[in-house]
Design a protein around this motif. Structure first.
Motif, short mmCIF file in Angstrom:
data_model
loop_
_atom_site.label_atom_id
_atom_site.label_comp_id
_atom_site.label_asym_id
_atom_site.label_seq_id
_atom_site.Cartn_x
_atom_site.Cartn_y
_atom_site.Cartn_z
N ILE A 206 0.83 -1.20 0.00
CA ILE A 206 0.00 0.00 0.00
C ILE A 206 0.86 1.25 0.00
CG2 ILE A 206 -1.59 1.34 1.41
CD1 ILE A 206 -2.95 -1.33 2.10
N VAL A 207 1.93 1.26 0.81
CA VAL A 207 2.77 2.46 0.87
C VAL A 207 3.43 2.72 -0.49
CG1 VAL A 207 4.91 3.39 1.83
CG2 VAL A 207 3.16 2.46 3.34
N VAL A 208 3.94 1.66 -1.14
CA VAL A 208 4.59 1.88 -2.44
C VAL A 208 3.54 2.33 -3.47
CG1 VAL A 208 5.84 0.80 -4.33
CG2 VAL A 208 6.44 0.27 -1.98
N GLY A 209 2.38 1.68 -3.47
CA GLY A 209 1.33 2.05 -4.42
C GLY A 209 0.91 3.49 -4.26
N VAL A 210 0.64 3.91 -3.02
CA VAL A 210 0.21 5.28 -2.79
C VAL A 210 1.34 6.25 -3.11
CG1 VAL A 210 -0.70 6.90 -1.10
CG2 VAL A 210 -1.45 4.55 -1.05
N SER A 211 2.59 5.84 -2.85
CA SER A 211 3.71 6.73 -3.12
C SER A 211 3.84 7.00 -4.62
CB SER A 211 5.02 6.15 -2.60
OG SER A 211 4.93 5.98 -1.22
N ILE A 212 3.52 6.01 -5.45
CA ILE A 212 3.51 6.27 -6.90
C ILE A 212 2.45 7.31 -7.21
CG2 ILE A 212 3.00 5.29 -9.16
CD1 ILE A 212 4.15 2.67 -8.23
N LYS A 213 1.27 7.14 -6.61
CA LYS A 213 0.16 8.05 -6.90
C LYS A 213 0.47 9.46 -6.44
CE LYS A 213 -3.07 5.67 -8.89
NZ LYS A 213 -3.55 6.09 -10.21
N LEU A 214 1.17 9.62 -5.31
CA LEU A 214 1.41 10.98 -4.84
C LEU A 214 2.74 11.51 -5.34
CD1 LEU A 214 3.52 11.03 -2.19
CD2 LEU A 214 1.54 10.16 -1.02
N ALA A 215 3.43 10.74 -6.21
CA ALA A 215 4.68 11.19 -6.82
C ALA A 215 5.74 11.48 -5.77
CB ALA A 215 4.46 12.41 -7.71
N LEU A 216 5.90 10.55 -4.82
CA LEU A 216 6.97 10.70 -3.85
C LEU A 216 8.27 10.32 -4.54
CD1 LEU A 216 7.82 11.17 -0.90
CD2 LEU A 216 7.43 8.77 -0.46
N PHE A 217 9.30 11.14 -4.39
CA PHE A 217 10.60 10.80 -4.94
C PHE A 217 10.99 9.42 -4.42
CE2 PHE A 217 15.14 10.58 -4.77
CZ PHE A 217 15.54 11.12 -5.96
N PRO A 218 11.53 8.49 -5.19
CA PRO A 218 11.91 8.53 -6.59
C PRO A 218 10.85 7.93 -7.53
CG PRO A 218 12.86 6.62 -5.55
CD PRO A 218 11.95 7.25 -4.55
N LEU A 219 9.59 7.93 -7.11
CA LEU A 219 8.53 7.36 -7.95
C LEU A 219 7.76 8.46 -8.68
CD1 LEU A 219 7.27 4.83 -5.27
CD2 LEU A 219 8.68 4.30 -7.24
N HIS A 220 8.43 9.59 -8.94
CA HIS A 220 7.73 10.75 -9.47
C HIS A 220 7.90 10.93 -10.97
CE1 HIS A 220 11.86 12.00 -9.27
NE2 HIS A 220 11.56 12.98 -10.08
N ARG A 221 8.58 10.00 -11.65
CA ARG A 221 8.99 10.26 -13.02
C ARG A 221 7.82 10.50 -13.99
NH1 ARG A 221 13.99 8.90 -14.89
NH2 ARG A 221 13.17 9.65 -16.84
N TRP A 222 6.64 9.99 -13.65
CA TRP A 222 5.50 10.18 -14.55
C TRP A 222 4.97 11.60 -14.50
CZ3 TRP A 222 1.21 11.92 -12.05
CH2 TRP A 222 1.15 11.68 -10.67
N LEU A 223 5.23 12.32 -13.39
CA LEU A 223 4.52 13.58 -13.16
C LEU A 223 4.98 14.74 -14.04
CD1 LEU A 223 3.22 14.89 -9.82
CD2 LEU A 223 4.52 16.41 -11.25
N PRO A 224 6.29 15.03 -14.14
CA PRO A 224 6.68 16.20 -14.94
C PRO A 224 6.18 16.17 -16.39
CG PRO A 224 8.49 15.52 -13.55
CD PRO A 224 7.45 14.46 -13.43
N PRO A 225 6.34 15.05 -17.16
CA PRO A 225 5.80 15.11 -18.52
C PRO A 225 4.29 15.29 -18.55
CG PRO A 225 6.87 12.99 -18.11
CD PRO A 225 7.08 13.80 -16.90
N ALA A 226 3.59 14.61 -17.63
CA ALA A 226 2.12 14.72 -17.64
C ALA A 226 1.69 16.16 -17.41
CB ALA A 226 1.53 13.80 -16.57
N TYR A 227 2.28 16.85 -16.44
CA TYR A 227 1.86 18.22 -16.16
C TYR A 227 2.35 19.18 -17.23
CZ TYR A 227 0.39 16.97 -11.41
OH TYR A 227 -0.24 16.42 -10.34
N THR A 228 3.48 18.86 -17.87
CA THR A 228 4.03 19.77 -18.87
C THR A 228 3.18 19.78 -20.13
OG1 THR A 228 6.22 19.28 -18.03
CG2 THR A 228 6.10 20.38 -20.15
N TYR A 229 2.79 18.59 -20.60
CA TYR A 229 2.13 18.54 -21.90
C TYR A 229 0.61 18.53 -21.82
CZ TYR A 229 6.87 17.75 -23.29
OH TYR A 229 8.20 17.91 -23.46
#
Lengths: 118, 501
Positions: B216-239
């Motif tokens: 659960i902690v790893v899954g939620v950490s991906i969703k909240l973009a906790l470093f180092p699971l944040h790689r999806w966030l910058p491109p999504a917000y940029t484009y």
């Protein structure tokens, strides 16, 4: 040995989970990534379905003379998760189609360098 | 009659409006309907917050099936507070959307935009209000599928790969949560959150529950973009279209932080997570790295939306840092920052969207000379930027103040100094844009006479958010009261409070 035989359903779950996860990470083709994601999700369906089994229990339909039933709740839950999985696959594949139209390829390494680098 | 059904109404309003919007298709009517729905949902959220503050938690059994068999909606000070922030900001972004998406999204897709937007809102409200762990997963997927669609609506083709990456990461995260919930069910035989909490507390810490916590902690950490699971966030917000970035940055990750808090404090119990499993050190380390690494990344980017996206990851770091301090003050800091960050990031992305509306670019050099050409937009950007930095009289200062005092309470001087150093990095990345806007002229080759102020429909929601930033920076009674109630309630029944202080 008994750990392997008694819990064979969980070993299948673990194998499918890791196989699917590996495909998602390593595949270069976007369609394969979606398929890997599907296998990954399917392993979770198996986890839920096999945990509902009560040893010695029968299908949860009231029959005279039967006192022990398997737990139907995980099966019902996983129906919802299957629907979610289908929806995710549909969205993923339709994104792949649009990527194919926009870039002319669905191989990750072929457009990664073009203008996608971040 | 509606009074007693308020919790269900918060989810149902956007959920019912979404198909109606889809059928009506593209027109101004759709925009009005969506905005009206958002406004109504915000009023419901405000009523819920007032009720919970006055009378305590509301338990609502869906369809009359009582918990733990039926699905229960539970509203307390914590989720009513986050719900108010989410619905309020979403409504303002909806007002802003009309002009913004006219520029950034094909006309034929406007109907889809509002449909997906309302579905995302329904999903997020559902996550916040539900009292059932499996139901939370379902709402998580509703909101996620809608947000992947929203990201892919932009006219820039790079939004497609960004949305695809977001989909892969998001689905892995959600599936991890599903595995975790399954493991908990396997051990406890229940899915109701309060029921789960009781039974987990009664068990010896078995390996099944430990594994469930990890998933659960790893899954939620991906969703909240906790470093180092944040790689999806910058491109999504940029484009993504600007309105979508504004919506996602201020709601999606914030709701994920709420989910983390809910799982740790309500279901697993802070004693178990922080003392037995030692998660506080993990969170603290990752949060500090997130603040510095991502603030640095923000400082070296050229695309302003990427800058703000990396800044979002850094700000999530502050929230998680607050949680990892394991005191009521620390938790209050995290919760206040959820609310305040929603206010400031939405204002910043709206301002960037307004510049894109006129200039057609979001590179830093596109902002040159904008201080003169678009004075109201850039003033809004500057004030919201000051709030990110944490200057007194802005909302950002309040969260930083609580965070630093929580760190000092624990005698963690190093952490307090690091928080302040992190704010200095924020000065760098916000300062670069403000400098370009006020101390440079419009580059040659760009017709300055065409660059005038953004349309009123974009300026009004932007300034509402900016004024909210100033208001909650000066009068903190609402935020601190709600957050104080919430964190005291979360720490209730644990001896942790005495240990920590």
């Amino acid at each position: 040995m008994s750990v392997i035989v008694d819990y064979y359903n969980y070993w299948i779950v673990v194998f499918l989970m890791m196989a699917g996860f590996y495909v998602v990470i390593s595949a270069n083709n976007l369609v394969k990534k979606v398929v890997g994601l599907n296998i990954f999700q399917t392993s979770v369906f198996m986890l839920y379905i096999s945990m509902g089994k009560v040893s010695g229990g029968t299908a949860p339909i009231i029959i005279e003379g039967v006192t022990q039933y398997s737990n139907p709740l995980p099966h019902v839950l996983i129906l919802t998760a299957i629907v979610v999985g289908v929806a995710t696959t549909a969205v993923g594949l339709s994104l792949v189609i649009r990527i194919k139209h926009a870039y002319g390829t669905v191989e990750e390494n072929e457009f990664q360098n073009e203008d996608d680098a971040i | 009659m509606l009074e007693q059904h308020l919790p269900a109404l918060a989810i149902l309003l956007p959920l019912i409006a979404a198909p109606i919007v889809f059928i009506l298709g593209r027109s101004t009517v759709v925009w009005l309907l969506a905005t009206f729905t958002g406004a109504w949902a915000s009023i419901v959220a405000f009523q819920l917050l007032l009720t919970t503050l006055a009378e305590g938690a509301i338990h609502y059994s869906l369809g009359g099936w009582s918990a733990p068999w039926g699905i229960e909606l539970t509203v307390d000070a914590l989720n009513a507070f986050v719900l108010l922030a989410v619905t309020g900001v979403s409504t303002m972004v909806l007002v802003y959307s009309k002009e913004s998406i006219a520029k950034e999204i094909d006309k034929a897709k406007h109907g889809f935009y509002y449909t997906a937007y309302l579905l995302a809102m329904a999903g997020l409200s559902g996550i916040l209000i539900t009292g059932d762990a499996f139901n939370l997963f379902v709402f998580l997927e509703i909101s996620s599928l809608a947000t992947y669609t929203l990201v892919s609506l932009a006219s820039d083709r790079r939004c497609l790969t960004a949305a695809f990456r977001y989909l892969i990461m998001g689905t892995i995260g959600a599936t991890f949560i599903l595995i975790g919930v399954g493991l908990l069910y396997m051990k406890t035989g229940t899915l109701n959150m309060l029921d789960l909490a009781e039974r987990i507390a009664a068990f010896d810490r078995s390996r099944t529950i430990n594994t469930g916590l990890a998933f659960i902690v790893v899954g939620v950490s991906i969703k909240l973009a906790l470093f180092p699971l944040h790689r999806w966030l910058p491109p999504a917000y940029t484009y993504a279209p600007s309105a979508v970035s504004s919506f996602l940055a201020s709601t999606a990750t914030k709701v994920a932080v709420y989910v983390l808090i809910r799982f740790i404090f309500t279901i697993f119990g802070p004693d178990y997570v922080f003392y037995d499993m030692g998660m506080d050190m993990v969170f603290m380390f990752l949060a500090i790295v997130a603040i510095f690494k991502c603030s640095y990344m923000a400082a070296v980017q050229n695309n302003v939306k990427t800058i703000l996206a990396f800044s979002s990851v850094a700000q999530v770091g502050y929230m998680v840092l607050g949680i990892s301090l394991v005191t009521t003050t620390g938790l209050m800091a995290g919760l206040i920052h959820i609310f305040n960050h929603a206010l400031m990031k939405s204002a910043l992305f709206m301002a960037v969207g307004a510049v894109f509306y006129r200039v057609g670019s979001v590179e830093v050099h596109a902002f040159k000379g904008m201080g003169k050409q678009m004075p109201f937009t850039m003033a809004a950007f500057t004030i919201a930027g000051l709030s990110i930095i944490g200057v007194p009289l802005t909302a950002g200062f309040v969260s930083k103040w609580y965070l630093v005092s929580a760190a000092l309470q624990q005698n963690l001087w190093v952490i307090a100094v690091l928080i302040l150093l992190g704010s200095l990095l924020a000065i760098v990345y916000i300062g670069r844009i403000v400098e370009a806007a006020y101390f440079h002229d419009v580059p040659e080759g760009r017709d300055a006479s065409k660059l005038k102020e953004a349309p009123l429909l974009m300026l009004i929601p932007m300034w509402v958010m900016v004024l909210a930033n100033l208001y909650f920076g000066i009068d903190t009674s609402l935020t601190t009261e709600a957050v104080g109630h919430a964190s005291e309630w979360l720490f209730q029944s644990t001896e942790l409070l005495e240990v920590a202080q």
